[in-house]
Design a protein around this motif. Structure first.
Motif, PDB file in Angstrom:
ATOM      1  N   GLU A   8      -4.661  -1.072  -3.039  1.00  0.00           N
ATOM      2  CA  GLU A   8      -4.923  -2.308  -3.774  1.00  0.00           C
ATOM      3  C   GLU A   8      -4.958  -2.088  -5.283  1.00  0.00           C
ATOM      4  OE1 GLU A   8      -8.424  -4.103  -2.088  1.00  0.00           O
ATOM      5  OE2 GLU A   8      -7.616  -3.996  -0.068  1.00  0.00           O
ATOM      6  N   THR A  65      -1.182  -0.921 -16.088  1.00  0.00           N
ATOM      7  CA  THR A  65       0.107  -1.380 -15.575  1.00  0.00           C
ATOM      8  C   THR A  65       1.258  -0.927 -16.463  1.00  0.00           C
ATOM      9  OG1 THR A  65      -0.957  -3.315 -14.607  1.00  0.00           O
ATOM     10  CG2 THR A  65       1.420  -3.436 -14.905  1.00  0.00           C
ATOM     11  N   ILE A 120       2.205  -3.609  -8.482  1.00  0.00           N
ATOM     12  CA  ILE A 120       3.172  -3.724  -7.381  1.00  0.00           C
ATOM     13  C   ILE A 120       4.467  -4.345  -7.891  1.00  0.00           C
ATOM     14  CG2 ILE A 120       3.637  -4.770  -5.125  1.00  0.00           C
ATOM     15  CD1 ILE A 120       1.425  -2.582  -5.094  1.00  0.00           C
ATOM     16  N   LEU A 151       6.521  -1.893  -9.872  1.00  0.00           N
ATOM     17  CA  LEU A 151       7.206  -0.932  -9.004  1.00  0.00           C
ATOM     18  C   LEU A 151       8.448  -1.558  -8.376  1.00  0.00           C
ATOM     19  CD1 LEU A 151       4.140   0.696  -7.195  1.00  0.00           C
ATOM     20  CD2 LEU A 151       5.514   1.692  -9.033  1.00  0.00           C
ATOM     21  N   LEU A 152       8.312  -2.795  -7.922  1.00  0.00           N
ATOM     22  CA  LEU A 152       9.451  -3.482  -7.298  1.00  0.00           C
ATOM     23  C   LEU A 152      10.549  -3.805  -8.310  1.00  0.00           C
ATOM     24  CD1 LEU A 152       7.556  -5.841  -4.843  1.00  0.00           C
ATOM     25  CD2 LEU A 152       8.952  -3.835  -4.266  1.00  0.00           C
ATOM     26  N   LEU A 176       5.122   3.309  -3.291  1.00  0.00           N
ATOM     27  CA  LEU A 176       4.892   1.872  -3.160  1.00  0.00           C
ATOM     28  C   LEU A 176       3.884   1.579  -2.046  1.00  0.00           C
ATOM     29  CD1 LEU A 176       5.486  -1.037  -3.943  1.00  0.00           C
ATOM     30  CD2 LEU A 176       7.449  -0.971  -2.395  1.00  0.00           C
ATOM     31  N   GLN A 177       4.033   2.233  -0.914  1.00  0.00           N
ATOM     32  CA  GLN A 177       3.087   2.022   0.187  1.00  0.00           C
ATOM     33  C   GLN A 177       1.685   2.480  -0.217  1.00  0.00           C
ATOM     34  OE1 GLN A 177       4.295   3.614   3.974  1.00  0.00           O
ATOM     35  NE2 GLN A 177       2.278   3.332   4.872  1.00  0.00           N
ATOM     36  N   ALA A 216       0.467   2.449  -3.190  1.00  0.00           N
ATOM     37  CA  ALA A 216      -0.044   1.421  -4.101  1.00  0.00           C
ATOM     38  C   ALA A 216      -0.555   0.205  -3.329  1.00  0.00           C
ATOM     39  CB  ALA A 216       1.044   1.013  -5.086  1.00  0.00           C
ATOM     40  N   LEU A 217       0.183  -0.210  -2.320  1.00  0.00           N
ATOM     41  CA  LEU A 217      -0.233  -1.361  -1.512  1.00  0.00           C
ATOM     42  C   LEU A 217      -1.531  -1.076  -0.751  1.00  0.00           C
ATOM     43  CD1 LEU A 217       3.248  -2.413  -0.134  1.00  0.00           C
ATOM     44  CD2 LEU A 217       1.809  -3.774  -1.654  1.00  0.00           C
ATOM     45  N   LEU A 243      -0.764   6.206 -10.257  1.00  0.00           N
ATOM     46  CA  LEU A 243      -1.299   5.323  -9.215  1.00  0.00           C
ATOM     47  C   LEU A 243      -2.673   5.809  -8.761  1.00  0.00           C
ATOM     48  CD1 LEU A 243       1.927   4.741  -7.112  1.00  0.00           C
ATOM     49  CD2 LEU A 243       0.770   3.083  -8.599  1.00  0.00           C
ATOM     50  N   ASP A 298      -1.560  -6.720  -8.230  1.00  0.00           N
ATOM     51  CA  ASP A 298      -0.256  -7.366  -8.123  1.00  0.00           C
ATOM     52  C   ASP A 298       0.692  -6.973  -9.246  1.00  0.00           C
ATOM     53  OD1 ASP A 298      -1.203  -8.610  -5.863  1.00  0.00           O
ATOM     54  OD2 ASP A 298      -1.596 -10.533  -6.848  1.00  0.00           O
TER      55      ASP A 298
END
Length: 124
Positions: free
Chosen positions: A107, A75, A113, A116-117, A100-101, A103-104, A69, A110
Motif C-alpha cells: 500500500e 513519489t 502505483i 510505476l505503470l 509492482l506487486q 508496491a501493491l 519502495l 496510488d
C-alpha cells in the motif's frame, strides 16, 4: 527519588545506517542516496552521472527502485527511478515478487502505483 518507566529504560541505540554494496563489496552510491532519503534532485544527479547503477543489485538483490519502495521514498524519487529503468518495475524484489506487486501489497499509495505503470505500461 522514584523513577518513571521511561527513565528506567536504557536508551535506545541510534539506528545504524545501512551500507549498500554489491556481493563483491562494490559501493552503490545510487542505492545509498535513496536509502538516505536524499532529495529527488540529488538522486537525479546520481542517475545522470552513472545510469548503469539503476541495474545494479545490492547484497539483498534490490535495485534502487526496490530500495525506494521499501523505504517509502517520495513519489518523485520512485517515478524517476522507474522512468529511467522501466524493467525494474517487473523485476522481482528479493527474487520473490515483481516490484509492482510489492508496491501493491505494501500500500505505497496510488501516485506511486501510477508512476510505476506510466514507466512500464506492459506491467498493467
Amino acid at each position: 527519588k522514584r523513577f518513571t518507566v521511561e527513565e528506567a529504560r536504557p536508551p535506545t541505540p541510534p539506528k545504524r545506517r545501512r551500507e549498500h554494496t554489491t556481493r563483491k563489496g562494490e559501493r552503490l552510491p545510487l542505492h545509498q542516496s535513496v536509502e538516505d532519503d536524499e532529495p529527488v534532485d540529488a538522486v537525479e544527479v546520481r542517475v545522470r552521472s552513472n545510469p548503469g547503477d539503476l541495474r545494479k543489485q545490492n547484497t539483498q538483490g534490490d535495485m534502487p527502485l526496490h530500495v525506494s519502495l521499501k523505504r517509502g521514498s517520495p513519489t518523485e524519487v520512485v517515478a524517476l527511478l522507474a522512468r529511467e529503468h522501466p524493467p525494474a518495475v517487473m523485476e522481482p524484489v528479493r527474487e520473490i515478487v515483481p516490484a509492482l506487486q510489492y508496491a501493491l501489497e505494501h500500500e505505497v499509495g496510488d501516485e506511486v502505483i501510477l508512476s510505476l505503470l506510466e514507466a512500464c505500461p506492459d506491467a498493467a
